[in-house]
Design an enzyme around this catalytic site. Structure first.
Site, PDB file in Angstrom:
ATOM      1  N   GLY A 131       0.447  -1.100   0.099  1.00  0.00           N
ATOM      2  CA  GLY A 131       0.167  -0.083   0.016  1.00  0.00           C
ATOM      3  C   GLY A 131       0.771   1.311  -0.095  1.00  0.00           C
ATOM      4  CB  VAL A 134      -1.224 -11.577   5.918  1.00  0.00           C
ATOM      5  CG1 VAL A 134      -1.556 -11.937   7.352  1.00  0.00           C
ATOM      6  CG2 VAL A 134       0.184 -11.172   5.939  1.00  0.00           C
ATOM      7  CG  ASN A 155       1.565  -9.501  -3.435  1.00  0.00           C
ATOM      8  OD1 ASN A 155       2.309  -8.939  -3.473  1.00  0.00           O
ATOM      9  ND2 ASN A 155       0.512  -9.415  -3.118  1.00  0.00           N
ATOM     10  NE  ARG A 157       4.492 -10.563  -0.106  1.00  0.00           N
ATOM     11  CZ  ARG A 157       3.109 -10.726   0.225  1.00  0.00           C
ATOM     12  NH1 ARG A 157       2.529 -11.320   0.782  1.00  0.00           N
ATOM     13  NH2 ARG A 157       2.736  -9.172   0.166  1.00  0.00           N
TER      14      ARG A 157
END
Length: 448
Positions: free
Chosen positions: A165, A295, A290, A292
């Protein structure tokens, strides 16, 4: 299979990786800063090494110290978790050059998807819809003004190397554009050491929908359905759920196929997430990828009954994926609430200090991923997330009711947390009806 994995992270994600390693009979090595010497990931790992002081640059971001710890302690793989070095292509390259397996995608994929402008061009070439905007980065504010005449207002300025962000500004006229361009450029330079920016059309009342993908080095790529991440403030996610209450079967199929095309365009390996913005009339556009574990990966785990971290480890060790696309079946509904050390009544101001009491909820369908305990001290050095409450139900209504019950049982005393925000949100008719968009939280004047 690996003999020992170094976990180059801290907090709940470090514990999450340790648990999967133990179930795979793999030894674990925790690295930690001085302030984290009493953390649970240090306690539950098989071995632990202090690699620096409290500042992340001296510890969790210090590549030479992490690699030295791996070599001295004979770790043959590194799991970066999320954040810190997880999307740093140089770190992945260093691991590769030292014959240490990086449990994530190859460095080339991290680098390509980390450059947001290049990522847009790459996926567009594979017929993945992208948001109208500049094809390349914009060098200065005059060029940005010229580009805005073709794109049209409102538009969003984004850091090419951005994430989390940061480096993002929404502008609605030329005057705002000029000022925001300078601010975003400085923020991007400070946050990512790269001031490059690009422009996109700003989509009003959008949903933030992301698709989990997994790929192996044998050419197989699968997706595991979507997550709705529209409840956010300042582009930081607060609540995630799967499946999305906004996505129908036709849209779900389109998102999944687009995510697979994006992953295949770069021969993707390991876990990744393809993120989309979806309009009110269900048109979707690629936003970023992303490279990876996310979360919010547990909401996907809860509805597809797969351990994504175990799959990451197996794939990195050269094994094929343990399932095919036709094996992926979404069952029920899951919701994740991020319990942060923040005061929602004071614009989510960070809260630090000692946690005097800590009790987590339980019961059927309730999971809590956390590294926190009573007398744990929340410091200003790291991310404010204390725990993730993940709740499953046979349908969305049961999942929401169960989440409300779990939040009532969740006790954190001594500091402020986002638990009251989540309780407010679970009762709000806009959330309950599945109509919340990415601007919803910031449109609220108070939590009452």
């Amino acid at each position: 299979m690996f003999q020992k994995i170094l976990i180059a992270n801290r907090g709940e994600i470090a514990l999450r990786v340790i648990r999967s390693c133990k179930e795979l009979n793999i030894a674990t090595l925790a690295v930690h800063s001085e302030t984290d010497q009493d953390s649970l990931h240090v306690r539950f790992a098989d071995e632990a090494v202090c690699i620096g002081s409290n500042a992340p640059n001296d510890s969790y971001l210090n590549i030479p110290r992490i690699i030295s710890a791996a070599e001295i302690m004979n770790a043959d793989a590194v799991h970066p978790g999320y954040g810190f070095l997880s999307e740093n292509p140089h770190f992945a390259e260093v691991c590769e050059s030292c014959d240490i397996a990086f449990i994530g995608p190859p460095s080339r994929a991290i680098r390509l998807m980390g450059d947001k402008a290049e990522a847009r061009k790459t996926v567009a070439a594979s017929d993945v819809p992208t948001i109208p905007g500049t094809e390349d980065t914009v060098d200065d504010e005059e060029a940005a003004v010229e580009a805005s005449k073709e794109i049209g207002f409102p538009l969003v300025i984004k850091a090419s190397a951005g994430g989390g962000g940061r480096g993002i500004r929404i502008v609605r006229d030329e005057e705002e554009l000029r000022e925001a361009f300078r601010l975003a450029s400085r923020e991007a330079q400070n946050a990512f050491n790269n001031p490059a920016l690009y422009l996109e059309k700003y989509i009003e009342k959008a949903r933030h929908i992301e698709v989990q993908v997994l790929g192996d080095r044998h050419g197989q790529v699968v997706h595991l359905g979507e997550r709705d991440c529209s409840i956010q403030r300042r582009r930081q996610k607060l609540i995630e759920e799967s499946p999305s209450p906004f996505v129908d079967d036709e849209l779900r199929s389109g998102l999944g196929e687009a995510a697979l095309r994006a992953a295949r365009a770069i021969d993707y390996e390991n876990a990744g997430t393809v993120e989309f913005l979806v309009t009110e009339d269900r048109q979707f556009y690629f936003m970023e990828m992303n490279t990876r574990i996310q979360v919010e990966h547990p909401v996907t785990e809860m509805v597809v009954s797969q351990d994504l971290v175990k799959e990451q480890i197996r794939v990195a060790a050269g094994h094929p994926l343990g399932f095919a696309q036709e094996d992926v079946q979404m069952r029920g509904h899951a919701i994740e609430c991020r319990i942060n050390a923040e005061d929602p009544d004071r614009n989510f101001m960070p809260s630090t200090g000692e946690i005097t009491s800590f009790h987590t909820p339980g019961g059927y369908g309730v999971r809590v991923d956390s590294h926190v305990y009573a007398q744990y001290v929340v410091t200003p050095f790291y991310d404010s997330m204390l725990a993730k409450l993940i709740v499953w139900g046979k349908d969305r209504e049961e999942a929401m009711t169960r989440t409300e019950r779990a939040l009532e049982e969740f006790i954190v005393e001594g500091i402020d947390t986002t638990i009251p925000f989540h309780q407010f949100m679970l009762k709000h008719p806009t959330f309950r009806s599945g109509q919340a968009d990415t601007d919803f939280v910031e449109s609220l004047s108070s939590l009452s």
